[in-house]
Design a protein around this motif. Structure first.
Motif, PDB file in Angstrom:
ATOM      1  N   GLY A  59       0.811  -1.212   0.000  1.00 49.69           N
ATOM      2  CA  GLY A  59       0.000   0.000   0.000  1.00 49.69           C
ATOM      3  C   GLY A  59       0.844   1.262   0.000  1.00 49.69           C
ATOM      4  N   LYS A  60       1.886   1.276   0.815  1.00 48.93           N
ATOM      5  CA  LYS A  60       2.758   2.457   0.901  1.00 48.93           C
ATOM      6  C   LYS A  60       3.492   2.711  -0.418  1.00 48.93           C
ATOM      7  CE  LYS A  60       3.537   1.922   5.841  1.00 48.93           C
ATOM      8  NZ  LYS A  60       4.511   1.569   6.877  1.00 48.93           N
ATOM      9  N   LEU A  83      12.376   3.287  -8.062  1.00 49.96           N
ATOM     10  CA  LEU A  83      13.226   3.185  -6.870  1.00 49.96           C
ATOM     11  C   LEU A  83      12.992   4.359  -5.917  1.00 49.96           C
ATOM     12  CD1 LEU A  83      16.579   1.989  -8.488  1.00 49.96           C
ATOM     13  CD2 LEU A  83      15.031   0.651  -7.048  1.00 49.96           C
ATOM     14  N   ALA A  84      12.893   5.565  -6.456  1.00 49.61           N
ATOM     15  CA  ALA A  84      12.678   6.748  -5.616  1.00 49.61           C
ATOM     16  C   ALA A  84      11.352   6.647  -4.866  1.00 49.61           C
ATOM     17  CB  ALA A  84      12.716   8.014  -6.476  1.00 49.61           C
ATOM     18  N   ALA A  89       8.592   5.524   0.281  1.00 53.19           N
ATOM     19  CA  ALA A  89       7.583   4.756   1.013  1.00 53.19           C
ATOM     20  C   ALA A  89       8.163   4.048   2.232  1.00 53.19           C
ATOM     21  CB  ALA A  89       6.917   3.739   0.090  1.00 53.19           C
ATOM     22  N   GLY A  90       9.497   4.023   2.341  1.00 53.42           N
ATOM     23  CA  GLY A  90      10.113   3.402   3.510  1.00 53.42           C
ATOM     24  C   GLY A  90      10.864   2.122   3.217  1.00 53.42           C
ATOM     25  N   THR A  93      17.031   1.105   0.204  1.00 55.61           N
ATOM     26  CA  THR A  93      17.555   1.137  -1.165  1.00 55.61           C
ATOM     27  C   THR A  93      17.880  -0.259  -1.667  1.00 55.61           C
ATOM     28  OG1 THR A  93      18.460   3.334  -0.759  1.00 55.61           O
ATOM     29  CG2 THR A  93      19.354   2.131  -2.645  1.00 55.61           C
ATOM     30  N   VAL A  94      18.532  -1.041  -0.821  1.00 58.08           N
ATOM     31  CA  VAL A  94      18.934  -2.400  -1.207  1.00 58.08           C
ATOM     32  C   VAL A  94      17.709  -3.279  -1.489  1.00 58.08           C
ATOM     33  CG1 VAL A  94      19.272  -4.028   0.731  1.00 58.08           C
ATOM     34  CG2 VAL A  94      21.167  -3.414  -0.691  1.00 58.08           C
ATOM     35  N   GLU A  95      16.646  -3.123  -0.692  1.00 57.62           N
ATOM     36  CA  GLU A  95      15.413  -3.890  -0.922  1.00 57.62           C
ATOM     37  C   GLU A  95      14.742  -3.450  -2.214  1.00 57.62           C
ATOM     38  OE1 GLU A  95      13.606  -2.646   2.761  1.00 57.62           O
ATOM     39  OE2 GLU A  95      13.665  -4.705   3.514  1.00 57.62           O
TER      40      GLU A  95
END
Length: 171
Positions: A59-60, A83-84, A89-90, A93-95
């Motif tokens: 959702g986020k 990616l941005a 959304a929390g 970066t790696v995820e």
């Protein structure tokens, strides 16, 4: 004892403005109606990967993608914008990079096919589509964000407009 929560599945595409409207309204009503809620090929595959590994972030990340495309007029089919949005959304970066790398995998493509086939079985013909699981039965309750009042009727709940008074007081 309260009634058992109904489960709503929202079938949407983040490039569809009406999907965003439906998503936001259902998020506002999920606590009032005792429901829980659960896309552009690359961005849809990205959301599928998020859903498979971190469903609590779906959702986020979806909301941020809508904000990027409809509020900031950014092209969310481009990897750097996907990616941005995920990072805003929390998502780390790696995820986010991991999810982006997964969009071309057979596992993600197969899951997206399953989701699309399920939408077809529910006779979805527009976006957003809401599939409601109420009292052990499944209903394709509505297509379009302007049909939320029909969903309220199916759930046996009250429709109070796009911003219910309890939420309006907090805004």
């Amino acid at each position: 004892m309260g009634r058992v929560p109904s489960i709503l599945k929202l079938l949407y595409d983040v490039l569809c403005l009406y999907s965003w409207l439906g998503f936001e309204v259902l998020c506002r009503y999920q606590h009032l109606w005792n429901t829980s809620c659960k896309g552009s090929v690359n961005v849809t595959c990205f959301l599928t990967a998020v859903s498979m590994e971190q469903p609590e972030m779906l959702g986020k990340v979806s909301r941020e993608l809508w904000m990027h495309v409809w509020s900031r007029d950014e092209n969310i089919t481009e990897s750097q914008n996907i990616l941005a949005a995920a990072e805003k959304a929390g998502t780390f970066t790696v995820e986010a990079q991991h999810f982006l790398e997964k969009i071309s995998t057979e596992q993600v493509k197969n899951k997206l096919r399953e989701t699309t086939e399920a939408a077809s079985r529910h006779r979805a013909f527009g976006l957003p589509t809401t599939v409601a699981h109420v009292d052990g039965k499944t209903y394709m309750s509505s297509c379009g964000s302007d049909r939320i009042e029909l969903l309220a009727n199916l759930l046996g709940d009250k429709w109070m407009g796009p911003v219910p008074p309890t939420l309006n007081a907090r805004l």
